[in-house]
Design a protein around this motif. Sequence first.
Motif, PDB file in Angstrom:
ATOM      1  N   HIS A  26       0.875  -1.171   0.000  1.00 51.73           N
ATOM      2  CA  HIS A  26       0.000   0.000   0.000  1.00 51.73           C
ATOM      3  C   HIS A  26       0.910   1.219   0.000  1.00 51.73           C
ATOM      4  CE1 HIS A  26      -3.446  -2.519   0.899  1.00 51.73           C
ATOM      5  NE2 HIS A  26      -2.675  -3.140   1.771  1.00 51.73           N
ATOM      6  N   PHE A  27       0.610   2.185  -0.877  1.00 49.58           N
ATOM      7  CA  PHE A  27       1.488   3.330  -1.059  1.00 49.58           C
ATOM      8  C   PHE A  27       0.710   4.627  -0.899  1.00 49.58           C
ATOM      9  CE2 PHE A  27       3.324   6.506  -3.977  1.00 49.58           C
ATOM     10  CZ  PHE A  27       4.605   6.587  -3.458  1.00 49.58           C
ATOM     11  N   LEU A  28       1.311   5.593  -0.221  1.00 49.92           N
ATOM     12  CA  LEU A  28       0.722   6.920  -0.078  1.00 49.92           C
ATOM     13  C   LEU A  28       1.822   7.946  -0.302  1.00 49.92           C
ATOM     14  CD1 LEU A  28      -1.626   8.810   0.712  1.00 49.92           C
ATOM     15  CD2 LEU A  28      -0.817   8.621   3.064  1.00 49.92           C
ATOM     16  N   SER A  29       1.612   8.780  -1.286  1.00 45.73           N
ATOM     17  CA  SER A  29       2.548   9.864  -1.558  1.00 45.73           C
ATOM     18  C   SER A  29       1.934  11.150  -1.045  1.00 45.73           C
ATOM     19  CB  SER A  29       2.813   9.959  -3.057  1.00 45.73           C
ATOM     20  OG  SER A  29       3.737  10.997  -3.313  1.00 45.73           O
ATOM     21  N   THR A  30       2.658  11.846  -0.195  1.00 49.98           N
ATOM     22  CA  THR A  30       2.141  13.086   0.370  1.00 49.98           C
ATOM     23  C   THR A  30       3.049  14.243  -0.024  1.00 49.98           C
ATOM     24  OG1 THR A  30       3.392  12.890   2.417  1.00 49.98           O
ATOM     25  CG2 THR A  30       1.240  11.849   2.373  1.00 49.98           C
ATOM     26  N   LEU A  31       2.554  15.426   0.119  1.00 48.00           N
ATOM     27  CA  LEU A  31       3.347  16.628  -0.133  1.00 48.00           C
ATOM     28  C   LEU A  31       4.077  17.077   1.129  1.00 48.00           C
ATOM     29  CD1 LEU A  31       0.801  18.581  -2.337  1.00 48.00           C
ATOM     30  CD2 LEU A  31       2.746  17.205  -3.079  1.00 48.00           C
ATOM     31  N   ASP A  32       3.876  16.336   2.203  1.00 53.01           N
ATOM     32  CA  ASP A  32       4.518  16.645   3.484  1.00 53.01           C
ATOM     33  C   ASP A  32       6.008  16.329   3.388  1.00 53.01           C
ATOM     34  OD1 ASP A  32       5.188  17.104   6.092  1.00 53.01           O
ATOM     35  OD2 ASP A  32       4.208  15.314   6.872  1.00 53.01           O
ATOM     36  N   PRO A  82      11.135   9.071   3.609  1.00 48.86           N
ATOM     37  CA  PRO A  82      10.209   7.981   3.280  1.00 48.86           C
ATOM     38  C   PRO A  82      10.082   7.016   4.457  1.00 48.86           C
ATOM     39  CG  PRO A  82      11.821   8.273   1.539  1.00 48.86           C
ATOM     40  CD  PRO A  82      12.233   9.164   2.661  1.00 48.86           C
ATOM     41  N   ARG A  83       8.875   6.519   4.647  1.00 49.03           N
ATOM     42  CA  ARG A  83       8.611   5.591   5.753  1.00 49.03           C
ATOM     43  C   ARG A  83       8.107   4.269   5.200  1.00 49.03           C
ATOM     44  NH1 ARG A  83       5.255   9.478   9.903  1.00 49.03           N
ATOM     45  NH2 ARG A  83       6.920  10.984  10.208  1.00 49.03           N
ATOM     46  N   VAL A  84       8.526   3.195   5.840  1.00 45.21           N
ATOM     47  CA  VAL A  84       8.094   1.858   5.448  1.00 45.21           C
ATOM     48  C   VAL A  84       7.640   1.122   6.697  1.00 45.21           C
ATOM     49  CG1 VAL A  84       8.787  -0.319   4.380  1.00 45.21           C
ATOM     50  CG2 VAL A  84       9.746   1.821   3.536  1.00 45.21           C
ATOM     51  N   GLY A  85       6.470   0.487   6.613  1.00 46.62           N
ATOM     52  CA  GLY A  85       5.953  -0.312   7.712  1.00 46.62           C
ATOM     53  C   GLY A  85       5.609  -1.708   7.216  1.00 46.62           C
ATOM     54  N   PRO A 144      16.028   4.823  -1.891  1.00 44.59           N
ATOM     55  CA  PRO A 144      16.357   5.956  -2.760  1.00 44.59           C
ATOM     56  C   PRO A 144      15.340   6.189  -3.882  1.00 44.59           C
ATOM     57  CG  PRO A 144      18.308   4.644  -2.351  1.00 44.59           C
ATOM     58  CD  PRO A 144      17.148   3.886  -1.790  1.00 44.59           C
ATOM     59  N   GLU A 145      14.560   5.177  -4.232  1.00 40.88           N
ATOM     60  CA  GLU A 145      13.545   5.320  -5.272  1.00 40.88           C
ATOM     61  C   GLU A 145      12.327   6.090  -4.783  1.00 40.88           C
ATOM     62  OE1 GLU A 145      12.518   1.492  -6.898  1.00 40.88           O
ATOM     63  OE2 GLU A 145      14.583   0.800  -6.716  1.00 40.88           O
ATOM     64  N   LEU A 146      12.181   6.224  -3.468  1.00 43.25           N
ATOM     65  CA  LEU A 146      11.011   6.881  -2.883  1.00 43.25           C
ATOM     66  C   LEU A 146      11.271   8.371  -2.697  1.00 43.25           C
ATOM     67  CD1 LEU A 146      10.157   4.235  -0.172  1.00 43.25           C
ATOM     68  CD2 LEU A 146       9.151   4.472  -2.442  1.00 43.25           C
ATOM     69  N   GLY A 147      10.202   9.129  -2.731  1.00 42.38           N
ATOM     70  CA  GLY A 147      10.320  10.565  -2.537  1.00 42.38           C
ATOM     71  C   GLY A 147      10.142  10.952  -1.083  1.00 42.38           C
ATOM     72  N   ILE A 148      10.495  12.194  -0.794  1.00 38.01           N
ATOM     73  CA  ILE A 148      10.316  12.729   0.552  1.00 38.01           C
ATOM     74  C   ILE A 148       8.821  12.683   0.895  1.00 38.01           C
ATOM     75  CG2 ILE A 148      10.544  14.791   1.981  1.00 38.01           C
ATOM     76  CD1 ILE A 148      13.220  13.804   1.323  1.00 38.01           C
ATOM     77  N   GLY A 149       8.489  12.182   2.062  1.00 40.90           N
ATOM     78  CA  GLY A 149       7.104  12.132   2.524  1.00 40.90           C
ATOM     79  C   GLY A 149       6.326  10.903   2.082  1.00 40.90           C
ATOM     80  N   ASP A 150       6.915  10.043   1.243  1.00 43.22           N
ATOM     81  CA  ASP A 150       6.218   8.833   0.807  1.00 43.22           C
ATOM     82  C   ASP A 150       6.101   7.844   1.960  1.00 43.22           C
ATOM     83  OD1 ASP A 150       6.040   9.861  -1.711  1.00 43.22           O
ATOM     84  OD2 ASP A 150       7.581   8.582  -2.600  1.00 43.22           O
ATOM     85  N   MET A 151       4.999   7.113   1.968  1.00 45.12           N
ATOM     86  CA  MET A 151       4.778   6.094   2.994  1.00 45.12           C
ATOM     87  C   MET A 151       4.339   4.806   2.324  1.00 45.12           C
ATOM     88  SD  MET A 151       2.955   8.181   6.066  1.00 45.12           S
ATOM     89  CE  MET A 151       2.021   9.383   5.122  1.00 45.12           C
TER      90      MET A 151
END
Length: 83
Positions: free
Chosen positions: A3-9, A14-17, A46-53
């Motif tokens: 499950h992926f959520l990209s935020t503008l925050d 990037p966080r992974v659970g 490194p493939e994930l952006g800032i704030g991605d979860m």
Amino acid sequence: MIHFLSTLDESHAPRVGFVVSRAVGNAVVRNRVKRRLRAILHTRLPELGIGDMIVVRALPAAADADSAELSRAVDRAFERLAG
């Protein structure tokens, strides 16, 4: 399953659970699956952006999968997210 959520925050990296239920196996098996998934996703941060979860939910078949199989499954999930 991912499950992926990209935020503008931009206040966090990037966080992974991980969600590994008892259906996967006993505590030893669940911890092994989590360790393998954590190592696999660490290389993909490194493939994930800032704030991605991302939340990775391990299915029962993950208990019998080796690291290479888990890595291929994560790659397929990332391809679906990109497409």
